[in-house]
Design a protein around this motif. Structure first.
Motif, PDB file in Angstrom:
ATOM      1  N   THR A 102       5.859  49.332   4.269  1.00 55.42           N
ATOM      2  CA  THR A 102       6.406  48.082   4.805  1.00 55.42           C
ATOM      3  C   THR A 102       7.893  47.955   4.487  1.00 55.42           C
ATOM      4  O   THR A 102       8.691  47.538   5.330  1.00 55.42           O
ATOM      5  N   TYR A 103       8.245  48.331   3.276  1.00 56.91           N
ATOM      6  CA  TYR A 103       9.635  48.190   2.852  1.00 56.91           C
ATOM      7  C   TYR A 103      10.565  49.041   3.718  1.00 56.91           C
ATOM      8  O   TYR A 103      11.577  48.560   4.230  1.00 56.91           O
ATOM      9  N   GLN A 104      10.179  50.300   3.910  1.00 57.09           N
ATOM     10  CA  GLN A 104      11.009  51.185   4.746  1.00 57.09           C
ATOM     11  C   GLN A 104      11.154  50.634   6.146  1.00 57.09           C
ATOM     12  O   GLN A 104      12.238  50.563   6.712  1.00 57.09           O
ATOM     13  N   LEU A 105       9.994  50.303   6.724  1.00 56.40           N
ATOM     14  CA  LEU A 105       9.959  49.925   8.134  1.00 56.40           C
ATOM     15  C   LEU A 105      10.738  48.629   8.359  1.00 56.40           C
ATOM     16  O   LEU A 105      11.566  48.530   9.279  1.00 56.40           O
ATOM     17  N   GLU A 106      10.486  47.642   7.519  1.00 54.96           N
ATOM     18  CA  GLU A 106      11.103  46.334   7.747  1.00 54.96           C
ATOM     19  C   GLU A 106      12.581  46.320   7.354  1.00 54.96           C
ATOM     20  O   GLU A 106      13.337  45.476   7.839  1.00 54.96           O
ATOM     21  N   ARG A 107      12.976  47.242   6.525  1.00 59.62           N
ATOM     22  CA  ARG A 107      14.406  47.382   6.232  1.00 59.62           C
ATOM     23  C   ARG A 107      15.124  48.083   7.379  1.00 59.62           C
ATOM     24  O   ARG A 107      16.221  47.697   7.773  1.00 59.62           O
ATOM     25  N   VAL A 108      14.497  49.121   7.916  1.00 58.79           N
ATOM     26  CA  VAL A 108      15.203  49.858   8.980  1.00 58.79           C
ATOM     27  C   VAL A 108      15.256  49.026  10.259  1.00 58.79           C
ATOM     28  O   VAL A 108      16.236  49.090  11.006  1.00 58.79           O
ATOM     29  N   ILE A 109      14.241  48.197  10.485  1.00 59.23           N
ATOM     30  CA  ILE A 109      14.278  47.326  11.668  1.00 59.23           C
ATOM     31  C   ILE A 109      15.422  46.320  11.531  1.00 59.23           C
ATOM     32  O   ILE A 109      16.176  46.069  12.473  1.00 59.23           O
ATOM     33  N   ASP A 110      15.566  45.762  10.338  1.00 54.15           N
ATOM     34  CA  ASP A 110      16.656  44.814  10.126  1.00 54.15           C
ATOM     35  C   ASP A 110      18.015  45.467  10.343  1.00 54.15           C
ATOM     36  O   ASP A 110      18.925  44.881  10.927  1.00 54.15           O
ATOM     37  N   LYS A 111      18.122  46.706   9.864  1.00 60.00           N
ATOM     38  CA  LYS A 111      19.404  47.417  10.007  1.00 60.00           C
ATOM     39  C   LYS A 111      19.656  47.703  11.483  1.00 60.00           C
ATOM     40  O   LYS A 111      20.785  47.531  11.978  1.00 60.00           O
ATOM     41  N   ALA A 112      18.600  48.102  12.195  1.00 60.59           N
ATOM     42  CA  ALA A 112      18.744  48.385  13.625  1.00 60.59           C
ATOM     43  C   ALA A 112      19.156  47.124  14.376  1.00 60.59           C
ATOM     44  O   ALA A 112      20.007  47.172  15.283  1.00 60.59           O
ATOM     45  N   ALA A 113      18.575  45.983  14.001  1.00 61.02           N
ATOM     46  CA  ALA A 113      18.909  44.724  14.671  1.00 61.02           C
ATOM     47  C   ALA A 113      20.403  44.420  14.530  1.00 61.02           C
ATOM     48  O   ALA A 113      21.069  44.032  15.488  1.00 61.02           O
ATOM     49  N   ARG A 114      20.918  44.627  13.324  1.00 62.18           N
ATOM     50  CA  ARG A 114      22.348  44.384  13.104  1.00 62.18           C
ATOM     51  C   ARG A 114      23.205  45.354  13.901  1.00 62.18           C
ATOM     52  O   ARG A 114      24.209  44.965  14.507  1.00 62.18           O
ATOM     53  N   GLU A 115      22.802  46.613  13.867  1.00 61.52           N
ATOM     54  CA  GLU A 115      23.604  47.631  14.566  1.00 61.52           C
ATOM     55  C   GLU A 115      23.631  47.377  16.067  1.00 61.52           C
ATOM     56  O   GLU A 115      24.628  47.640  16.731  1.00 61.52           O
ATOM     57  N   MET A 116      22.521  46.863  16.608  1.00 61.00           N
ATOM     58  CA  MET A 116      22.445  46.680  18.059  1.00 61.00           C
ATOM     59  C   MET A 116      22.794  45.260  18.489  1.00 61.00           C
ATOM     60  O   MET A 116      22.802  44.961  19.686  1.00 61.00           O
ATOM     61  N   GLY A 117      23.055  44.399  17.512  1.00 58.66           N
ATOM     62  CA  GLY A 117      23.406  43.031  17.859  1.00 58.66           C
ATOM     63  C   GLY A 117      22.253  42.229  18.443  1.00 58.66           C
ATOM     64  O   GLY A 117      22.442  41.359  19.293  1.00 58.66           O
ATOM     65  N   ILE A 118      21.046  42.550  18.013  1.00 57.12           N
ATOM     66  CA  ILE A 118      19.864  41.807  18.466  1.00 57.12           C
ATOM     67  C   ILE A 118      19.351  40.987  17.291  1.00 57.12           C
ATOM     68  O   ILE A 118      19.331  41.456  16.156  1.00 57.12           O
ATOM     69  N   ASP A 119      18.946  39.768  17.558  1.00 59.75           N
ATOM     70  CA  ASP A 119      18.398  38.925  16.503  1.00 59.75           C
ATOM     71  C   ASP A 119      17.184  39.629  15.885  1.00 59.75           C
ATOM     72  O   ASP A 119      16.313  40.121  16.610  1.00 59.75           O
ATOM     73  N   PRO A 120      17.127  39.688  14.553  1.00 65.20           N
ATOM     74  CA  PRO A 120      16.028  40.437  13.925  1.00 65.20           C
ATOM     75  C   PRO A 120      14.638  39.887  14.255  1.00 65.20           C
ATOM     76  O   PRO A 120      13.666  40.643  14.334  1.00 65.20           O
ATOM     77  N   VAL A 121      14.542  38.586  14.455  1.00 67.40           N
ATOM     78  CA  VAL A 121      13.247  38.011  14.850  1.00 67.40           C
ATOM     79  C   VAL A 121      12.894  38.474  16.259  1.00 67.40           C
ATOM     80  O   VAL A 121      11.773  38.922  16.533  1.00 67.40           O
TER      81      VAL A 121
END
Lengths: 787, 262
Positions: free
Chosen positions: A380-399
Motif C-alpha cells: 500500500t505504501y509503495q502504490l499510494e506514494r507513487v500515485i501521489d507523485k504521479a498526480a503531482r507530476e501530471m497536474g491531476i488532483d490526487p483524489v
C-alpha cells in the motif's frame, strides 16, 4: 437507535474487567513448583565463528543445574520455516538450518549461544558471565544490496549466496509490462524504504515448560498467537514429540501484532530442557532481549514505477523490492514479501499489467517476519506514494486520479492472482472526504500559516487481503499448513454454551464479540456464552490469530458449528412438540411450530438433550455439542480511504498530526466499539511507523536502537483524536457473517496518508521535496527542506 | 543486578562517611543508576541513599536566590519554584513523566551530568552554585564535559543555588524516543548580563553560547540572534539528528526562549 444486543451492538469488553483490575493471567504469572530458570547467553557480535565455548566455570557456579550449548542440540531439529517460496526460475528458495542454540557460527546480535539453567534467575545470569567464549569475529553484512554483491561475506557458509530467493510475479507478465512502459505517455518512478520495525507488544515473550515423566507428556505455556501451530511446528519439526504428548497453552497474551505468531527457539529450548532435567524450566524475556530476539517487521527497499496514459489511466506497474530476511527464516518470513505483498499490488485500481520482483536477502540481523499488516502495508505504501507523485507530476488532483482508476465492478480479477469479491471504493472515499472536512482545509491552512506553520493534506486508499485462505490455494503457493479454522460449540444441560475456538485473542476482544454472534443466532443473552481459546488440550484444533482472520475464519467456523447445534436442537424440539423438524423455527430463545401455538424454550431442549427421558434416541444421540472446520473460499478484502492533515514547523522540521480520518469498509460489523478500538490501535502503529519508529543497525551489525531511549514508540500525545467511520459496508460474499476483518487496516492505510500530507505541506510552501523516507523525524524533514 | 549494600543515612555527615568506601556511590531517586545496575553496566558495592537525609529535600527562595536541596525531587522543584522562578519550575515539570518526577532528584541529575539533561542548562544559565558537603562550586566550573563534573570521589551535592534572573525561559526540543533534550536552551537575563546555556547538543555536554549572550546583552530580542550561527563542529550526531541539525536547533531554540522569556 444503536442496537443494544447481539450483532451490531457495542457491549463493553467483558475481558477488560480482569485486565483492568490486575486479574489477567499471563504466562509469566504462572509458576510451577520446582521450576528452574534459564538465561540465554546471546551473541554481542553480528557475525562470528564459534571456536570454543567453555562452560566449566558456569557449570560449577552456585545454583546452576546445567549449561546447554549448541552441541546439546546435535540431532535435534531446527526452527522450521512455514512457507516455501519458489523463485522466478522454478527453483525452491535457499533454506538454511536454524539451530535452537547457535552451532558453528553466530549470525546476529542476540543469537543465543548458550543457556544456563539454574535455581534462580539471578544465579543463571551470574553464571552466564562465567562462560568463556572464543568467537572469531567475521565481517557482517547489514545492507541488503551489499549482501548480494560478489564476494560479500556469507551469512550461511553452506548456501550459494545471501540470496534466499529471486521471486517474479507474475513472471509471464514481465515482457508485457516492459512493453507497456515503453509505450506509456508518462512514467513515475519512486525509490523508497519501508523501514525495519520492532513490534514491542506490552508483554514480552515468556516460555514455561513442564514435563511429566510418568506419562511422558510435555506442557508448554507460551506467549503465542497460535498455540496449535506451535504444537505442530515444535512437536513435529524440532523436538519429535507427537501431538498427543504435547500440550501448548497460550493464556492471556498482552499483545502480539504478529511477533507472537512464530515458533521461537526459546520455546523449543524450555521444552527440551524440561524433559532433560525433569524440572519445569522458565524463561522471561527482558525488554532488551525482546529488541534483539523478537522477529522484526517490514524492512523493504523498493523502486516502484507507474506507467500512465495521457488521461492518467494506469497502464502498468512495476516494482523491484529487496526484502530483508535477517539471519534465519522465521516461521512466515518468506510469505510476507511475496504472497502477502505481491498480490496486493493492484490496490483499488484497474491496472491491467503488473510485475513484482522481490529479492529476499540474508543479513546479519534479527530475523524479519510478519508485523501488523505484513506485506500489505509495504504494498500500500509503495502504490499510494507513487500515485501521489504521479498526480503531482501530471497536474491531476490526487483524489481525481484515484477515482479515475478505481475498480467499480465486482467480482474483479486482478492481474496479480486474486479476485476481489465486493467493494465500493468511491463510497469510502466520499465518506472520508466528507468527515475530514476537506472543504475547510484552506481556512485551517491559513490559521496554521498565521502561527508560522505549514499545513498539508494527504490521502490514500487501501485494500488488504484478510482471512488468509483457502488452504488448497495457499498450499499451491508454498504454505506448509492449512489455513482453515475450527470451533466446537458445547451446549450445557441448562442451556449455556461454551465455544472452543482456534482463534486466539490477545487484545482483540473475542470473548465479547464472539458471544454476540451466538446470542443473535439463538436469541439468548450474550452472558450465556463463554469463549475458550488458547489451549490445545481444550480446543480441538486451531490455526490461530493473524491476518485479521479471527472473525472471518474463526467466527465462520463457530457459526457453522452453531448451525449444526441448532439443526440438532430443532430435531429434539420437533420431538418434544410432536412436529416435523422442518416446521420448527428458532426465535428469541424458543422453538415454535409455524402456524400453531406450540413452543418449547431453548433451555428445555438443552435439558432434554442431556436428560433424554423423552427423546428420539433411535434417531439421535443424546448431548448437544458440534465441531466445525471452516476453510474459506477466498480471502476477504477490506478497503477504505484515509485522510491526514499535518502541521510542519519549518524551523525545526517537526511534524504534528492534526487530523486523521479513516473511512473503512469492513463488511458487516459485529461490535462497532471494538472495531473502533482496532482501527485506533492500527492507526497508532501506522502513524508510529510514519513518524517515529525505526530499528537501526550500524555497519557492524550492532543494534543501535536497542531500547526506548532510541526506539521511538508512539504515545498518546503524538496522536490526534481520530475520526473513524465504518458505515460503508459491502458485506463479504463468501463467509456466513459477511465480515472482512479490521485488525490491520489502520496500520496498512495510515503511513502513506501521513507522508503524502507532509509532502503536500512542502509543495504548498515552495519546497521541491518529492519524497522523505520514514520515519519523518524532525531531523529528516528539516534536512529534506534544506534541498 | 549484582548484590549491593544499601545505606540510608539520616545526616550529611553519616552519608559522607558511608561514601568514603571506594566502592560506594550516592543514590538519589535512582532514575539513571538503578536501570544501569539492572543492565549490569554498573556494580557499586554500596549505595548511599540521599533521600532520608533531613533538610536535603526542600526548595526555598530568598534574596533573589532559589535553593533546592540535593535530594529535592523534580516534582518538589516544580512546586517550590513555581512562584519565585517559573522558568525553572516549568523545566522541572517537563522532565520525564510524573513517576520520574516523583523519584528523580536535582542532585542526582547534576551529579550524573547527562549531556541531554535539562537541569545543567538551568544551572549554568542561572549562574548558580553547587553546594557540596565540603565546598561551593560555581556552575561555570562545575560542568566538565559529558558525564563529568568537578565533584571529587565521595563528594555529595547537598544543595543547588540558582540566582533568579529578571527574565528567563527554557526551550526543550525533545528527542523523539527518550524525550530528553535533543537541544535545550535556557536563556536568563540577569541585571549584569544575559546567559545562554545549551544542553543536548554538544559532545562536551552543556555549554554557554557566549556569542548569543553578547548580542542579547545589547538587544534582548529574538532578532538579535537571527543573524548568528553555531558551528556544527563538536555537536552530537546520532540517529536523531546530525551535528548540522543540532547547531541549527540551538539558534532556533534560543530565539524562541528569548521571545518567551518573562
Amino acid at each position: 437507535m444503536p442496537k443494544d444486543h447481539g450483532i451490531g451492538a457495542s457491549p463493553k469488553r467483558r475481558e477488560d474487567v480482569r485486565f483492568l483490575t490486575g486479574k489477567g493471567r499471563y504466562t509469566d504469572d504462572i509458576d510451577i513448583h520446582g521450576q528452574a530458570y534459564v538465561h540465554f547467553l546471546r551473541s554481542d557480535v553480528a557475525h562470528g565463528r564459534i571456536k570454543a565455548v567453555d562452560t566449566s566455570a558456569a557449570e560449577a557456579a552456585e545454583g546452576v543445574i546445567r549449561v546447554f550449548t549448541g552441541a546439546d542440540f546435535e540431532g535435534v531439529g531446527g526452527i522450521p520455516c512455514g512457507w516455501q517460496v519458489t523463485d522466478r526460475h522454478g527453483e525452491p528458495m535457499q533454506e538454511p538450518a536454524h539451530p535452537v542454540l547457535a552451532q558453528g557460527k553466530v549470525r546476529h546480535v542476540g543469537d543465543p549461544i548458550a543457556a544456563v539453567v539454574a535455581e534462580t534467575y539471578e544465579q543463571a545470569r551470574d553464571a552466564a558471565e562465567k562462560i568463556v567464549l572464543d568467537i572469531e569475529e567475521l565481517p557482517a553484512v547489514v545492507d541488503m544490496k551489499a549482501a548480494l554483491k560478489d564476494g560479500a561475506p556469507k551469512v550461511h557458509d553452506d548456501l550459494t549466496s545471501n540470496l534466499c530467493f529471486d521471486w517474479g510475479f507474475v513472471e509471464e507478465n514481465k515482457d508485457a509490462v516492459a512493453e507497456a512502459f515503453d509505450k506509456a505517455h508518462h512514467v513515475t518512478t519512486l525509490d523508497l524504504v519501508n523501514q525495519r520495525l520492532v513490534a514491542n507488544p506490552m508483554e514480552p515473550r515468556v516460555a514455561l515448560s513442564d514435563y511429566a515423566a510418568h506419562s511422558d507428556e510435555s506442557t508448554l505455556y507460551t506467549t503465542s498467537q497460535n498455540p496449535h501451530v506451535i504444537r505442530l511446528l515444535m512437536g513435529a519439526f524440532v523436538l519429535g514429540i507427537p501431538e498427543h504428548k504435547l500440550r501448548v497453552v497460550a493464556p492471556d497474551v498482552g499483545g502480539g501484532f504478529g511477533s507472537k505468531i512464530f515458533h521461537y527457539a526459546e520455546e523449543a529450548f524450555c521444552t527440551f530442557a524440561a524433559k532433560q532435567l525433569k524440572r519445569p524450566v522458565k524463561w522471561t524475556s527482558s525488554r532488551s532481549e525482546a529488541f534483539m530476539s523478537d522477529a522484526h517487521g517490514r524492512d523493504h527497499v523498493t523502486t516502484i514505477q507507474l506507467a500512465l496514459d495521457e488521461e492518467g489511466h494506469f497502464q502498468a506497474l512495476r516494482t523491484d523490492t529487496h526484502a530483508n530476511m535477517g539471519a534465519y527464516l522465521s516461521t512466515f518470513s518468506t510469505s510476507v514479501p511475496t504472497w502477502l505483498h505481491g498480490v496486493l499490488m493492484a490496490g483499488n485500481y484497474k491496472t491491467p499489467l503488473i510485475y513484482v520482483n522481490v529479492k529476499a536477502v540474508f543479513t546479519n540481523t534479527v530475523p524479519v517476519d510478519a508485523y501488523r499488516g505484513a506485506g500489505r502495508p509495504e504494498a500500500t505504501y509503495q502504490l499510494e506514494r507513487v500515485i501521489d507523485k504521479a498526480a503531482r507530476e501530471m497536474g491531476i488532483d490526487p483524489v481525481e486520479l484515484r477515482r479515475r482508476n478505481f475498480i467499480t465492478e465486482f467480482p474483479y480479477a486482478t492481474p496479480v492472482a486474486v479476485e476481489y469479491d465486493t467493494g465500493d471504493y468511491n463510497a469510502t472515499l466520499d465518506k472520508a472526504l466528507e468527515i475530514a472536512d476537506v472543504a475547510g482545509f484552506d481556512a485551517r491552512a491559513k490559521a496554521s500559516a498565521d502561527k508560522g506553520l505549514w499545513r498539508g493534506l494527504g490521502m490514500n486508499c487501501y485494500i488488504e487481503a484478510c482471512g488468509i485462505a483457502p488452504s488448497a490455494l495457499v498450499g499451491q503457493l508454498g504454505a506448509r499448513a492449512g489455513l482453515y479454522e475450527s470451533a466446537t460449540v458445547r451446549v450445557n444441560a441448562t442451556g449455556g454454551l461454551v465455544v472452543m475456538t482456534g482463534s486466539h485473542s490477545h487484545g482483540q476482544g473475542h470473548e465479547t464479540s464472539f458471544p454476540q454472534v451466538i446470542a443473535d443466532m439463538i436469541g439468548i443473552d450474550e452472558n450465556m456464552v463463554e469463549i475458550v481459546h488458547g489451549d490445545t488440550a481444550r480446543v480441538p484444533m486451531g490455526m490461530g490469530t493473524y491476518g485479521s482472520r479471527s472473525l472471518a475464519v474463526g467466527g465462520s467456523a463457530m457459526v457453522r458449528a452453531a448451525e449444526k447445534v441448532i439443526a440438532k436442537a430443532k430435531r429434539i424440539a420437533a420431538h418434544l412438540m410432536e412436529a416435523a423438524p422442518e416446521d420448527v423455527e428458532l426465535k428469541d430463545g424458543a422453538f415454535s411450530v409455524a402456524g400453531t401455538d406450540k413452543s418449547v424454550a431453548w433451555g428445555d431442549v438443552c435439558l432434554a438433550a442431556y436428560v433424554p427421558h423423552n427423546y428420539p434416541l433411535e434417531e439421535l444421540e443424546p448431548g448437544l455439542e458440534e465441531t466445525a472446520f471452516y476453510d474459506p473460499a477466498n480471502f476477504t478484502y477490506p478497503a477504505g480511504a484515509y485522510i491526514c492533515e499535518v502541521e510542519v514547523d519549518p524551523e525545526t522540521g517537526k511534524v504534528r498530526v492534526d487530523r486523521f480520518t479513516a473511512a473503512d469498509d469492513f463488511g458487516n460489523v459485529v461490535n462497532p466499539m471494538i472495531v473502533d478500538g482496532q482501527v485506533h490501535g492500527g492507526l497508532a502503529q501506522g502513524i508510529g511507523q510514519a513518524l517515529l519508529e525505526a530499528c537501526a543497525y550500524d555497519e557492524n551489525g550492532q543494534l543501535v536502537s536497542a531500547s526506548y531511549m532510541d526506539y521511538a514508540m508512539p504515545r498518546a500525545d503524538d496522536l490526534p483524536m481520530f475520526q473513524v467511520d465504518h458505515s460503508c459496508q459491502t458485506p463479504c460474499t463468501h463467509n456466513p457473517l459477511g465480515v472482512k476483518g479490521c485488525g490491520e487496516a489502520g496500520a496498512i492505510g495510515s503511513p502513506p496518508a501521513l507522508v503524502n500530507a507532509v509532502i503536500d505541506a512542502m509543495q504548498r510552501n515552495g519546497r521541491d521535496v518529492t519524497h522523505i523516507d520514514m520515519p519523518l523525524s524532525p531531523a529528516r524533514v528539516w534536512t529534506a527542506m534544506q534541498g | 543486578m549484582y548484590d549491593f549494600e544499601l545505606v540510608k543515612p539520616s545526616s550529611v555527615d553519616e552519608a559522607v562517611k558511608a561514601l568514603a568506601d571506594e566502592d560506594a556511590q550516592a543514590l538519589g531517586g535512582g532514575q539513571t543508576l538503578i536501570p544501569t545496575m539492572k543492565q549490569r553496566l554498573a556494580s557499586p558495592g554500596r549505595l548511599v541513599s540521599t533521600l532520608g537525609i533531613s533538610g536535603m529535600d526542600g526548595v526555598s527562595a530568598e534574596g533573589g536566590v532559589l535553593t533546592a536541596g540535593g535530594a529535592a525531587t523534580h516534582g518538589a522543584v516544580e512546586k517550590g519554584a513555581a512562584g519565585s522562578y517559573p522558568a525553572l519550575a516549568a523545566l522541572a515539570g517537563n522532565i520525564g513523566d510524573p513517576a520520574v518526577r516523583n523519584r528523580g532528584t536535582i542532585g542526582g541529575s547534576l551529579a550524573n551530568n547527562d549531556p541531554a539533561a535539562c537541569y545543567p542548562a538551568a544551572l549554568l544559565a542561572s549562574g548558580g552554585t553547587v553546594v557540596t558537603d565540603k565546598r561551593e562550586i560555581d556552575a561555570d566550573d562545575y560542568f566538565q564535559g559529558m558525564f563529568t563534573t568537578a565533584l571529587d570521589e565521595g563528594e555529595l551535592i547537598t544543595a543547588v543555588k540558582f540566582t533568579i534572573p529578571e527574565a528567563a525561559n527554557y526551550q526543550k526540543f525533545e528527542q523523539p524516543a527518550s524525550r530528553f533534550a535533543l537541544v535545550g536552551v535556557f536563556v536568563a537575563r540577569h541585571a549584569g548580563g544575559v546567559r545562554v546555556a545549551v544542553t543536548g547538543a554538544s559532545e562536551d555536554g552543556v555549554f554557554r553560547w557566549t556569542e548569543a549572550e553578547e548580542a542579547l546583552g545589547k538587544d534582548f530580542s529574538a532578532a538579535a540572534v537571527s543573524g548568528l550561527s553555531v558551528p556544527a563542529e563538536g555537536m552530537i550526531g546520532d540517529l536523531h539528528g546530525t551535528p548540522e541539525y543540532r547547531a541549527h536547533l540551538v539558534k532556533v531554540m534560543t530565539g524562541r526562549a528569548v521571545a518567551a522569556a518573562s
